[in-house]
Write a protein that holds these residues in place. Structure first.
Motif, PDB file in Angstrom:
ATOM      1  N   UNK A 259     -13.366   7.488   2.817  1.00 28.58           N
ATOM      2  CA  UNK A 259     -14.415   7.067   2.031  1.00 28.58           C
ATOM      3  C   UNK A 259     -15.666   7.828   2.356  1.00 28.58           C
ATOM      4  N   UNK A 260     -15.851   8.404   3.623  1.00 25.46           N
ATOM      5  CA  UNK A 260     -16.816   9.376   3.656  1.00 25.46           C
ATOM      6  C   UNK A 260     -16.744  10.646   3.005  1.00 25.46           C
TER       7      UNK A 260
ATOM      8  N   UNK B  88      -7.373   5.773   2.487  1.00 24.45           N
ATOM      9  CA  UNK B  88      -7.689   4.322   2.643  1.00 24.45           C
ATOM     10  C   UNK B  88      -8.657   3.976   3.869  1.00 24.45           C
ATOM     11  N   UNK B  89      -9.286   4.904   4.204  1.00 23.17           N
ATOM     12  CA  UNK B  89     -10.045   4.731   5.595  1.00 23.17           C
ATOM     13  C   UNK B  89     -11.485   5.115   5.390  1.00 23.17           C
ATOM     14  N   UNK B  90     -12.168   4.570   6.630  1.00 23.98           N
ATOM     15  CA  UNK B  90     -13.579   4.946   6.572  1.00 23.98           C
ATOM     16  C   UNK B  90     -13.762   6.589   6.268  1.00 23.98           C
ATOM     17  N   UNK B  91     -13.013   7.355   6.981  1.00 24.96           N
ATOM     18  CA  UNK B  91     -13.012   8.733   6.879  1.00 24.96           C
ATOM     19  C   UNK B  91     -12.807   9.326   5.298  1.00 24.96           C
TER      20      UNK B  91
ATOM     21  N   UNK C 285     -12.600  18.045   7.809  1.00 25.84           N
ATOM     22  CA  UNK C 285     -11.574  18.222   6.921  1.00 25.84           C
ATOM     23  C   UNK C 285     -11.052  19.542   6.507  1.00 25.84           C
TER      24      UNK C 285
ATOM     25  N   UNK D 140       0.850  -1.111  -0.119  1.00 26.15           N
ATOM     26  CA  UNK D 140      -0.009   0.034   0.017  1.00 26.15           C
ATOM     27  C   UNK D 140       0.857   1.233  -0.010  1.00 26.15           C
TER      28      UNK D 140
ATOM     29  N   UNK E 121     -15.117  10.962   0.047  1.00 24.33           N
ATOM     30  CA  UNK E 121     -15.293  10.646  -1.359  1.00 24.33           C
ATOM     31  C   UNK E 121     -16.710  10.540  -1.731  1.00 24.33           C
ATOM     32  N   UNK E 122     -17.657  10.038  -0.776  1.00 28.79           N
ATOM     33  CA  UNK E 122     -18.804   9.886  -0.818  1.00 28.79           C
ATOM     34  C   UNK E 122     -19.595  11.294  -0.859  1.00 28.79           C
TER      35      UNK E 122
ATOM     36  N   UNK F 190     -18.240  13.790  -1.921  1.00 28.21           N
ATOM     37  CA  UNK F 190     -17.705  14.376  -3.226  1.00 28.21           C
ATOM     38  C   UNK F 190     -18.706  13.695  -4.460  1.00 28.21           C
TER      39      UNK F 190
ATOM     40  N   UNK G   8      -0.221  11.094   6.176  1.00 28.16           N
ATOM     41  CA  UNK G   8      -1.426  11.269   6.822  1.00 28.16           C
ATOM     42  C   UNK G   8      -2.758  11.177   5.644  1.00 28.16           C
TER      43      UNK G   8
ATOM     44  N   UNK H  32      -8.773  20.310   9.844  1.00 28.76           N
ATOM     45  CA  UNK H  32      -7.665  19.317   9.458  1.00 28.76           C
ATOM     46  C   UNK H  32      -6.596  19.934   8.557  1.00 28.76           C
TER      47      UNK H  32
ATOM     48  N   UNK I 209      -3.033   7.966   4.411  1.00 30.91           N
ATOM     49  CA  UNK I 209      -3.866   6.968   5.309  1.00 30.91           C
ATOM     50  C   UNK I 209      -5.260   7.465   5.080  1.00 30.91           C
ATOM     51  N   UNK I 210      -5.647   8.614   5.236  1.00 33.65           N
ATOM     52  CA  UNK I 210      -7.088   9.014   5.043  1.00 33.65           C
ATOM     53  C   UNK I 210      -7.888   8.605   4.019  1.00 33.65           C
TER      54      UNK I 210
END
Lengths: 252, 323
Positions: free
Chosen positions: B182-183, B177-180, B208, B3, B185-186, B188, B171, B211, B174-175
């Motif tokens: 995907x949320x 490829x994670x639940x956060x 975000x 990855x 991208x969703x 978007x 970071x 962040x 990592x983001x």
């Protein structure tokens, strides 16, 4: 005891009343269909149930809880999921990722934990992927899991939306015209899939124009016309109802 | 392991370059700009590329970090690290309070609002001269030290910037490829569908935004200490636009796309200096050509092409194996 109860629901857009004084209840464990001519307010009703539109009047209870004023994401958290008439697949993701979004409510890593990829995130990631693959398998889409959504044909995307909705393990699934644009074979598959969903314990609320499908699988059919309840009953009763026939064929 | 393979290779190159060429102008001078721009572009991509929310005011947070460091160390005599902390606190509060009302807006309106934010902050830097030193800025920042080691040469700064940039990239990967991720991208992909999947879209967008602002803020503080000087020019509206261009040029939604975009946009002007008067003209022509022929962005287009070729080859192998 009804799973979903709608009381005196009303929605007007400016002067136009899309839904007028609508009351009905959906018993748990059924396939409950809503039919009606174009513009009867079927999709509006779905959007009211999920609070994408705010009702002008009336209230909606899910599992005895008043959900009329809850935002959509909280309604989803209570166990209602849906598919859309005009596809709302996440085209910027692949198939399994789409369904993994469906698992959002069954997982909990936040932005911070995700950014630092804490051990809990890695474990959860694997669990979520497995849940998503399970939902894909249920819908017969396992072979597509790593394909980008944007490369898939319409029929597959329709099923993908169903898989995504199922991944959230809802108690009630709203399906907005799932058979639209499908060929006969695909429609037959869809029939079996909807029945399998019902048999797995999920109540299905279905908006559909394909009468063959509706009459074959529904336990209850509700007919809307100009935003009003025209009739409600078993498929057999509805097919014989003169008012329904008039609404569909035009009054003579 | 697989990855993050790209990340390890990228880290290796970034960290080995200054060891091989410690006196090269392009490494220790231009390199610093490249590194800071990569951090900023990657942080902006979190908001723009992942969540699909445009910001034309990202330079404001970069500037607030820089000015906080300058003001708190020079005017109030704080330790540089305390100053960085206060900068972060200010940016955190500001971005958090602004995020919800601003991110309720969509498309052009969001662009306008963030543009306004950038311009207001810039005006503050120029006009509030009692605090910010006005157009002349503030000079004479103290040297930053880490565990008692002063960061006092360009080479040392290279490593500080490089490590900060690599952390940002990590970071961001990592983001993704994670639940956060995907949320995001969703949100978007389809905000309505995201909500129906139980995602609190307003909260996700606000997190975000904060962040990404915080990363820009730290970048600003480091930049101010390295430059020893802050002035409003570095944080103008034009710089915000440049950051957006970097993200789009490399490929929206891809961390390494933002890296490539930032790299090209930072290094190209240096290379084009030989053309003298035609520099800007050629610069514009190159950007236009890339965007016309590779609208998905340079990095993303190349990556997709390679993936496509690999797919075709695997198809051929399957065909050969079966025949």
């Amino acid at each position: 005891m009804p799973l979903l109860e709608v009381k005196g629901l009303e929605k007007s857009f400016g002067g136009l009343k899309a839904i007028t004084d609508l009351s009905f209840s959906v018993p748990e464990g059924q396939i409950f269909s809503i039919i009606g001519p174009n513009g009867a307010g079927k999709t509006t009703l779905f959007n009211l149930l999920t609070n994408i539109y705010k009702p002008t009047k009336g209230s909606i209870f899910f599992n005895k809880k008043d959900i009329t004023k809850l935002p959509p994401f909280k309604i989803a958290a209570l166990g209602i999921s849906r598919t859309f008439q005009n596809l709302q697949v996440f085209m910027n993701m692949n198939v399994v990722e789409n369904v993994m979004v469906g698992c959002h409510l069954r997982s909990k890593s936040g932005l911070f934990a995700s950014a630092f990829r804490l051990p809990s995130v890695i474990a959860e990631e694997k669990r979520v992927r497995d849940m998503a693959l399970e939902a894909l398998e249920f819908c017969g889409l396992k072979d597509y899991s790593s394909q980008p959504a944007s490369a898939l044909p319409y029929g597959i995307l329709k099923k993908l939306e169903i898989a995504r909705a199922l991944a959230s393990k809802p108690r009630l699934l709203l399906m907005d015209e799932p058979a639209a644009g499908l060929n006969d074979t695909e429609t037959m598959e869809l029939c079996r899939l909807i029945e399998a969903i019902r048999d797995s314990g999920i109540t299905v609320l279905l908006v559909e124009h394909n009468m063959g499908l509706v009459m074959e699988i529904s336990q209850t059919v509700l007919v809307l016309n100009y935003g009003r309840l025209l009739a409600k009953g078993s498929p057999r009763d509805i097919q014989k109802n003169p008012e329904v026939i008039a609404a569909y064929l035009g009054e003579g | 392991m697989k990855r993050l393979l790209g990340f390890y290779i990228f880290s290796f190159i970034t960290l080995v370059l200054p060891i091989l060429f410690p006196d090269n102008y392009y490494v220790t001078v231009v390199g610093l700009t490249v590194l800071i721009n990569i951090s900023l572009a990657v942080s902006l991509n979190l908001l723009m590329g992942y969540a699909g929310q445009i910001s034309l005011g990202h330079a404001a947070f970069f500037g607030l970090g820089a000015y906080s460091s300058a003001i708190f160390t020079i005017k109030y005599g704080f330790n540089p690290w305390t100053a960085i902390f206060f900068g972060l606190l200010i940016v955190f509060l500001l971005s958090y309070i602004l995020s919800r009302p601003i991110l309720k807006l969509k498309g052009h309106y969001l662009a306008m609002a963030t543009l306004g934010l950038g311009i207001i902050v810039h005006i503050f830097f120029v006009q509030a001269d009692e605090i910010t030193g006005g157009p002349d800025g503030i000079s004479g920042l103290p040297t930053l030290s880490i565990f008692g080691f002063p960061i006092d040469t360009d080479l040392k700064w290279y490593f500080i910037f490089a490590i900060f940039m690599l952390i940002t990239v990590l970071l961001s990967l990592n983001i993704a490829d994670s639940r956060a991720g995907r949320a995001l991208s969703a949100v978007h992909g389809s905000e309505i569908a995201a909500q129906m999947m139980g995602i609190d879209t307003a909260k996700v967008k606000s997190h975000i935004f904060v962040f990404s602002a915080l990363i820009a803020c730290i970048a600003g503080s480091l930049f101010a200490h390295q430059q020893n000087f802050v002035s409003p020019e570095s944080f103008s509206f034009f710089f915000s636009i440049e950051l957006v261009t970097m993200v789009v040029l490399g490929g929206l939604g891809s961390t390494f796309g933002a890296v490539v975009g930032a790299f090209i946009l930072s290094i190209l002007p240096e290379l084009l200096i030989v053309f003298e008067d035609f520099e800007v003209l050629i610069f514009g022509a190159i950007l236009m050509t890339i965007m016309i022929f590779l609208p998905d962005g340079l990095f993303v287009a190349i990556k997709n092409k390679i993936a496509f070729l690999a797919f075709k080859r695997s198809q051929k192998e399957v065909a050969n194996a079966t025949s």
